[in-house]
Design a protein around this motif. Structure first.
Motif, mmCIF file in Angstrom:
data_model
loop_
_atom_site.group_PDB
_atom_site.id
_atom_site.type_symbol
_atom_site.label_atom_id
_atom_site.label_comp_id
_atom_site.label_asym_id
_atom_site.label_seq_id
_atom_site.Cartn_x
_atom_site.Cartn_y
_atom_site.Cartn_z
ATOM 1 N N VAL A 55 37.824 39.971 30.021
ATOM 2 C CA VAL A 55 38.197 38.818 30.839
ATOM 3 C C VAL A 55 38.680 39.238 32.208
ATOM 4 N N ALA A 56 39.407 40.322 32.278
ATOM 5 C CA ALA A 56 39.974 40.758 33.554
ATOM 6 C C ALA A 56 38.921 41.396 34.464
ATOM 7 N N ASP A 114 37.490 35.370 39.837
ATOM 8 C CA ASP A 114 37.760 34.391 38.779
ATOM 9 C C ASP A 114 36.490 33.810 38.173
ATOM 10 N N ARG A 173 41.239 31.606 34.876
ATOM 11 C CA ARG A 173 42.643 31.956 35.134
ATOM 12 C C ARG A 173 43.502 31.649 33.900
ATOM 13 N N ARG A 182 43.027 34.426 31.388
ATOM 14 C CA ARG A 182 43.806 35.628 31.697
ATOM 15 C C ARG A 182 45.259 35.448 31.240
ATOM 16 N N GLU A 225 47.402 37.634 28.208
ATOM 17 C CA GLU A 225 48.736 38.241 28.335
ATOM 18 C C GLU A 225 49.684 37.695 27.279
#
Length: 202
Positions: A18-19, A28, A125, A128, A132
């Protein structure tokens, strides 16, 4: 428990990518398809210049209604092409009204594309942030599980929380894969209707 942890582990592995943006210009952008910010006029229109009609299409109620119909993806493309052809066939100035209809379509479908592109990047976004959160909660879960006196209630709570977060992440990922096709569908629709309009103008 094993199935739950396997799902969480799989999502974390998927999240690793994803990053990593496919194109560094658009960090993005979540799709494997290249991001094209807007439709290029020469790529879809070989008819007469439309600069002189600008936003004039918005001043004709019948043209506005037709553009709304043609731009709606709920309307099958063959039905849309017929509606455009029928409108121009009964028009008293095919060139003028062909340009107006196309200008409206070009504006409307570019706006649709922009909305889809912006939506995809907002979801990226969120993904992401979700990654986390999953990593943080998974680390907290592992720490509690490794404690001398594990708090089983807290373990169950965190385990369910991480599983729920992983499911949301995976559901979004599936939706994104589907929505990534939409800009291309819009491009194809505009190109097909553009050809119909140009044929009727000849």
């Amino acid at each position: 428990m094993k199935n739950r942890m396997a799902m969480i582990a799989a999502v974390i592995m998927l999240a690793h990518g994803v990053a990593q943006a496919a194109d560094p210009r658009y960090p993005d952008w979540p799709c494997i398809q290249a991001k094209v910010p807007e439709i290029s006029l020469p790529a879809v229109w070989a008819g007469p210049p439309i600069d002189d009609v600008a936003n004039a299409w918005k001043e004709d109620a019948e043209v506005v209604a037709l553009v709304e119909q043609l731009a709606s993806r709920r309307v099958p493309i063959e039905q849309a092409r017929k509606a455009a052809a029928d409108f121009l066939a009964r028009s008293n100035d095919k060139v003028k009204f062909g340009k107006l209809v196309f200008a409206g379509l070009f504006d409307s479908l570019n706006a649709q594309r922009s909305a889809v592109l912006n939506g995809l990047e907002r979801v990226m976004r969120k993904q992401r942030d979700a990654v986390e959160k999953i990593r943080t909660d998974t680390a907290a879960l592992q720490a509690i599980q490794g404690a001398a006196s594990p708090d089983q209630a807290r373990i169950d709570e965190l385990n369910n929380q991480v599983l729920w977060e992983a499911r949301i992440f995976d559901d979004r990922r599936r939706v994104v894969a589907f929505v990534c096709e939409v800009p291309t569908i819009i491009d194809q629709r505009l190109f097909a209707l553009s050809r119909t309009i140009q044929q009727e103008m000849e």
